[in-house]
Design a protein around this motif. Structure first.
Motif, short mmCIF file in Angstrom:
data_model
loop_
_atom_site.label_atom_id
_atom_site.label_comp_id
_atom_site.label_asym_id
_atom_site.label_seq_id
_atom_site.Cartn_x
_atom_site.Cartn_y
_atom_site.Cartn_z
N ALA A 44 -4.03 -0.02 5.27
CA ALA A 44 -4.72 1.20 4.87
C ALA A 44 -3.74 2.34 4.63
O ALA A 44 -3.86 3.08 3.64
CB ALA A 44 -5.75 1.60 5.94
N ALA A 45 -2.76 2.47 5.52
CA ALA A 45 -1.77 3.54 5.39
C ALA A 45 -0.90 3.34 4.15
O ALA A 45 -0.59 4.29 3.43
CB ALA A 45 -0.91 3.61 6.64
N GLY A 46 -0.51 2.10 3.91
CA GLY A 46 0.33 1.81 2.74
C GLY A 46 -0.39 2.09 1.44
O GLY A 46 0.20 2.65 0.50
N ASN A 47 -1.65 1.73 1.37
CA ASN A 47 -2.43 1.97 0.15
C ASN A 47 -2.58 3.47 -0.10
O ASN A 47 -2.42 3.95 -1.23
CB ASN A 47 -3.80 1.31 0.27
CG ASN A 47 -4.63 1.48 -0.99
OD1 ASN A 47 -4.34 0.92 -2.04
ND2 ASN A 47 -5.68 2.29 -0.90
N ALA A 48 -2.89 4.21 0.97
CA ALA A 48 -3.03 5.66 0.84
C ALA A 48 -1.72 6.30 0.43
O ALA A 48 -1.68 7.24 -0.38
CB ALA A 48 -3.52 6.26 2.17
N ASN A 49 -0.62 5.80 0.96
CA ASN A 49 0.70 6.31 0.61
C ASN A 49 0.99 6.06 -0.87
O ASN A 49 1.53 6.94 -1.56
CB ASN A 49 1.75 5.64 1.48
CG ASN A 49 3.15 6.18 1.26
OD1 ASN A 49 3.35 7.39 1.22
ND2 ASN A 49 4.11 5.29 1.12
N ALA A 50 0.64 4.88 -1.36
CA ALA A 50 0.86 4.55 -2.77
C ALA A 50 0.02 5.45 -3.67
O ALA A 50 0.50 5.93 -4.71
CB ALA A 50 0.53 3.09 -3.03
#
Length: 207
Positions: A44-50
């Motif tokens: 979830a954090a990686g997707n939001a970061n992208a």
């Protein structure tokens, strides 16, 4: 191991690299989070970061804020500021879930950090999925090459290391040229796109 397979899968997603995924997963597990929950948080954090256009530094700040929320009994508010600095709409998600982002008010309402983190991750998971990009594909390639070379190097001697060092130095010297080549390829592809469309239109008229 199964954990490594999971990390390799996660690291292929936009916004996350192998090193970042491994470090984040290890830290969350060391702080008591289950493997399944740590995987969910990192995805979830990686997707939001992208989606926010962030890189390694931003992902690190996101994971630091999430870790602090997880470790504290109640939200202090500073964690949401850290998320905001990384482009993550933590304030909006928490406000939508509980009606406030004030730590003292949340504590008075009986909302602890565990509840805040659950709402935050659920909110992040509802965000659109980040599209893949050439940058992410190249980073995945780089990670795959690094892992493969590490495996090869583990069974090789000093001669192999010296050769790799010389290749690395040569590639570093060629980096400016690679950037120019990348721009040229992009320009050629941009030029061909309208040409291809015109050719299709001409074909439709003639045939």
């Amino acid at each position: 191991s199964e954990a490594m397979k999971v990390l390799r899968d996660i690291a292929k997603l936009p916004g996350i690299g192998m090193q970042e995924a491994t470090q984040a997963f290890t830290t969350l597990r060391q702080n008591g989070m289950s493997g399944a929950e740590a995987e969910r948080v990192i995805r979830a954090a990686g997707n939001a970061n992208a989606l926010a256009g962030g890189g390694m530094d931003e992902f690190g700040r996101i994971m630091k804020a999430i870790r602090e929320i997880y470790m504290r009994p109640n939200l202090s508010g500073e964690e949401l500021n850290q998320l905001a600095e990384a482009g993550i709409p933590g304030h909006r998600i928490v406000r939508d879930a509980f009606g406030t982002v004030d730590g003292a008010e949340l504590k008075r309402m009986g909302v602890d950090s565990g509840m805040v983190l659950a709402a935050l991750i659920e909110g992040l998971e509802k965000m659109p999925k980040a599209a893949n990009s050439a940058k992410n594909s190249l980073e995945n390639l780089q990670s795959a090459i690094s892992l493969s070379m590490a495996a090869i190097g583990a069974g090789a001697g000093p001669s192999f290391t010296n050769i790799i060092d010389k290749i690395t130095e040569a590639l570093e010297d060629m980096e400016p040229g690679f950037k120019v080549l990348g721009r040229l390829i992009g320009d050629v592809l941009d030029t061909l796109n309208p040409f291809n469309g015109s050719m299709r239109s001409l074909r439709d008229v003639m045939f």
